[in-house]
Design an enzyme around this catalytic site. Structure first.
Site, PDB file in Angstrom:
ATOM      1  CE  LYS A 164      45.433 -12.599  73.645  1.00  0.00           C
ATOM      2  NZ  LYS A 164      44.491 -11.472  73.849  1.00  0.00           N
ATOM      3  CB  VAL A 192      48.395  -7.788  64.375  1.00  0.00           C
ATOM      4  CG1 VAL A 192      47.786  -6.449  63.968  1.00  0.00           C
ATOM      5  CG2 VAL A 192      47.308  -8.728  64.888  1.00  0.00           C
TER       6      VAL A 192
END
Length: 348
Positions: A164, A192
């Protein structure tokens, strides 16, 4: 009813947990949405998730086959698009023999999408990055982390977090040197949570499932921030539309730092008997590190022990007016929808 004058947004990886919620928001705002799938046989699954999320009309939704590992069809995917929201990326659920098996596809995939978007005259790309590109690899950092921070890829961090970081840095470098006016903003979510609409859900949601099903008798001492997927979707759209978002990173977080035991307690509070098997104890750090030697799935967990991973959401709130739900509401929504999913799977 959509027509060719309605703005068109491309959302990559349309079957993913975050992507489905972004598509839902865009359709409700009357955008035409084109989304990519690696295999077209998942179209009905995506439609089912969108209907489960309340989409009454899918007339403005289109599918195109495209894979981040190949140049094939990306020109078709971005053709005529006003905006691109690039969500698709390798996930941390898989075990890789070599970290480059995760890093290279993430980096090359981002560059592939950016090149196609630039060449097609797209106005702005919003890249779904991650907290993993901001706040890992810093052994003595005291939070909260902000958008000024970058993860330390020289430290011993998990390949997902490294992927990432490297992918996002590559994206910003591309914009500076080869973007030719293409705009970019990134959204960096923490863990999330939120409503699950189908079988494709996030790594954080899988932890909730393990807690509900009693697969975790004790939990590691990891403290993390969380965010609701509906708020993540809202932030992507704000980053797509607002002029002041161009060139900016935004942490998507409720800015509440919770332990995994806190999550178990929230699930017990909101789910009652459905969470009766949730753990009530924490594992010693030494036990987790020892187990990680033999269990590859615990290796990312082991790198996060003792880390301060608190975050600030001030930038998104002040610059874009973003207002996230509480972490408790997000976690409760995950739990309730997960229980529904588990019970549905048991019946089928």
């Amino acid at each position: 009813m959509s027509n060719n004058n309605t703005p068109l947004a491309l959302v990559t990886g349309g079957s993913g947990f975050i992507a489905v919620h972004i598509i839902l928001k865009l359709l409700k705002k009357q955008y035409r949405v084109r989304t990519t799938l690696r295999t077209m046989n998942r179209q009905d699954e995506v439609r089912a998730m969108l209907r489960a999320g309340g989409a009454a009309n899918l007339e403005g939704l289109y599918f195109v086959q495209a894979d981040l590992s190949s140049d094939h069809n990306w020109d078709e995917a971005v053709k005529g698009a006003d905006y691109v929201i690039h969500v698709a990326s390798p996930t941390p659920n898989k075990v890789y023999k070599d970290e480059n098996e995760m890093i290279q596809p993430a980096r090359e995939g981002v560059l592939r999408v950016l090149r196609a978007a630039r060449d097609a005259g797209v106005k702005r790309v919003v890249l779904t990055s991650a907290f993993g590109a901001i706040g890992v690899g810093h052994s003595h950092h005291k939070g909260p982390y902000t958008e000024e921070d970058w993860s330390n890829t020289d430290a011993k961090i998990h390949p997902y977090q490294k992927s990432k970081t490297i992918a996002e840095k590559a994206a910003w470098a591309f914009i500076r040197s080869e973007g030719h006016g293409l705009e970019l903003a990134t959204v960096n979510p923490v863990g999330v949570m939120g409503p699950i609409l189908g079988n494709d859900y996030s790594h954080s949601n899988d932890i909730v499932r393990q807690i509900i099903e009693g697969k975790l008798k004790s939990v590691p001492k990891i403290y993390s921030d969380y965010v609701d997927v509906r708020d993540v979707a809202d932030l992507h759209i704000l980053a797509m539309l607002r002029p002041e978002a161009n060139g900016q990173r935004f942490i998507a977080s409720s800015s509440e730092n919770l332990s995994m035991l806190d999550i178990a307690n929230i699930l017990r509070k909101h789910l009652g008997d459905d969470a009766k098997s949730a753990p009530k104890k924490e594992l010693p750090n030494l036990a987790v590190r020892a187990a990680a030697v033999f269990n590859p799935k615990l290796r990312m967990v082991a790198t996060l022990l003792g880390q301060d991973m608190s975050t600030s959401n001030r930038k998104a709130k002040q610059l874009l007016g973003w207002q996230p739900r509480s972490a408790e509401e997000a976690i409760a929504a995950t739990g309730k929808s997960m229980v529904k999913l588990i019970k549905g799977q048991m019946k089928s």
